[in-house]
Design an enzyme around this catalytic site. Sequence first.
Site, PDB file in Angstrom:
ATOM      1  N   ALA A   1       0.746  -1.224   0.000  1.00  0.00           N
ATOM      2  CA  ALA A   1       0.000   0.000   0.000  1.00  0.00           C
ATOM      3  C   ALA A   1       0.777   1.276   0.000  1.00  0.00           C
ATOM      4  O   ALA A   1       0.416   2.205  -0.688  1.00  0.00           O
ATOM      5  CB  ALA A   1      -0.937   0.001   1.192  1.00  0.00           C
TER       6      ALA A   1
ATOM      7  N   ALA B   1      -0.755   0.894   5.103  1.00  0.00           N
ATOM      8  CA  ALA B   1      -2.151   1.291   4.893  1.00  0.00           C
ATOM      9  C   ALA B   1      -2.307   1.951   3.537  1.00  0.00           C
ATOM     10  O   ALA B   1      -1.417   2.667   3.080  1.00  0.00           O
ATOM     11  CB  ALA B   1      -2.623   2.241   5.984  1.00  0.00           C
ATOM     12  N   ASP B   2      -3.432   1.689   2.891  1.00  0.00           N
ATOM     13  CA  ASP B   2      -3.777   2.380   1.655  1.00  0.00           C
ATOM     14  C   ASP B   2      -4.565   3.656   1.934  1.00  0.00           C
ATOM     15  O   ASP B   2      -4.452   4.625   1.209  1.00  0.00           O
ATOM     16  CB  ASP B   2      -4.612   1.470   0.764  1.00  0.00           C
ATOM     17  CG  ASP B   2      -3.764   0.764  -0.283  1.00  0.00           C
ATOM     18  OD1 ASP B   2      -4.187   0.699  -1.429  1.00  0.00           O
ATOM     19  OD2 ASP B   2      -2.667   0.285   0.079  1.00  0.00           O
ATOM     20  N   ARG B   3      -5.389   3.619   2.992  1.00  0.00           N
ATOM     21  CA  ARG B   3      -6.189   4.796   3.309  1.00  0.00           C
ATOM     22  C   ARG B   3      -6.514   4.797   4.796  1.00  0.00           C
ATOM     23  O   ARG B   3      -6.779   3.760   5.385  1.00  0.00           O
ATOM     24  CB  ARG B   3      -7.487   4.805   2.493  1.00  0.00           C
ATOM     25  CG  ARG B   3      -8.250   6.118   2.591  1.00  0.00           C
ATOM     26  CD  ARG B   3      -9.517   6.117   1.734  1.00  0.00           C
ATOM     27  NE  ARG B   3      -9.276   5.871   0.317  1.00  0.00           N
ATOM     28  CZ  ARG B   3      -9.896   6.515  -0.665  1.00  0.00           C
ATOM     29  NH1 ARG B   3     -10.760   7.476  -0.388  1.00  0.00           N
ATOM     30  NH2 ARG B   3      -9.654   6.203  -1.921  1.00  0.00           N
TER      31      ARG B   3
ATOM     32  N   ALA C   1      -7.678   1.094   6.071  1.00  0.00           N
ATOM     33  CA  ALA C   1      -7.816   0.050   5.048  1.00  0.00           C
ATOM     34  C   ALA C   1      -6.426  -0.451   4.675  1.00  0.00           C
ATOM     35  O   ALA C   1      -5.547   0.336   4.334  1.00  0.00           O
ATOM     36  CB  ALA C   1      -8.528   0.593   3.818  1.00  0.00           C
TER      37      ALA C   1
END
Length: 302
Positions: A2, A200-202, A210
């Site tokens: 990510a 983390a991606d978001r 996420a």
Amino acid sequence: GAPSIALLGCLSLAVELAGGAGPQEDVGALEEFVGQRLGFLLSARPTAANLGREAQRLRGWLRRKILGSPPSCLSPSIIEYIEGLLAKDRRDNRSIGAHGAEHILGGVPGGGPVTLLTHCNTGTLATAGYGTALGSVVRTLHERGSLSRVFCTETRPFHQGSRLSALELRHDGIPVTLIADSAAAAAMREHGVHAVVVGADRVAANGDVANKIGTFQLALAARHLRVPFYVAAPSSSCDPSLPSGRLIPIEERPGTELTQLGGILLAEPEVDVWNPAFDVTPHELITGGIITEWGVFPPSQL
């Protein structure tokens, strides 16, 4: 993986332009070419907050640049812009590593060395050459002589952990043990894991995160076993427009990743499959903190 996915996507565009791809003299056509490439990148990774944000910034910068630059200068200017992102990304990732290492060691009696557990790939191969959880925090601890071992999950169904993370760690001479995803809780309990560190991606406004599918269950196991759970991510992954993680778009992958391996059937071919690429970890399970280039924060203070 990510972290720094926005930069990785932009770098692929820079490579295309440097190789002569896209119109070189027609500014309108070049702008359309860049927009198409960025649109494709966004469709490939909808969960990543910084990818959409950086694509929007690049489009805006290009529109302003078109007004005052000759066509022949535009492609080199775009490449130079993206190379500037690369330099910033490396600085930010090194800061993430320094902050994360200090915080983790501060919670360990005697100051280490520590044993970590990580998930998916957040190192050199997932980013622009350094990384976050794996690239920054793990490498920083190793450089300081404060890392005992890393337990690396295989990260099914696409095996980013076994194919990428284990390879990177071995290449760098960092002690690594590869485990099945389903062995993570046992590894925490039986092998004295001091902290779990993931990427983390978001990150939503309330601190929900996420990340690669399987992160949520790692956080649950860590909470039960009282192992600090950390998320390492650049501040660009934060999305204050989303009140909670329930609103984060989740990418779903083809079912064949679960039913086949190298063309060999592993399951009944018509079975119904649910194969999300990510899950959302509630903020209350992030007990160690969220590590950014600005420091380590509880989710409530992010």
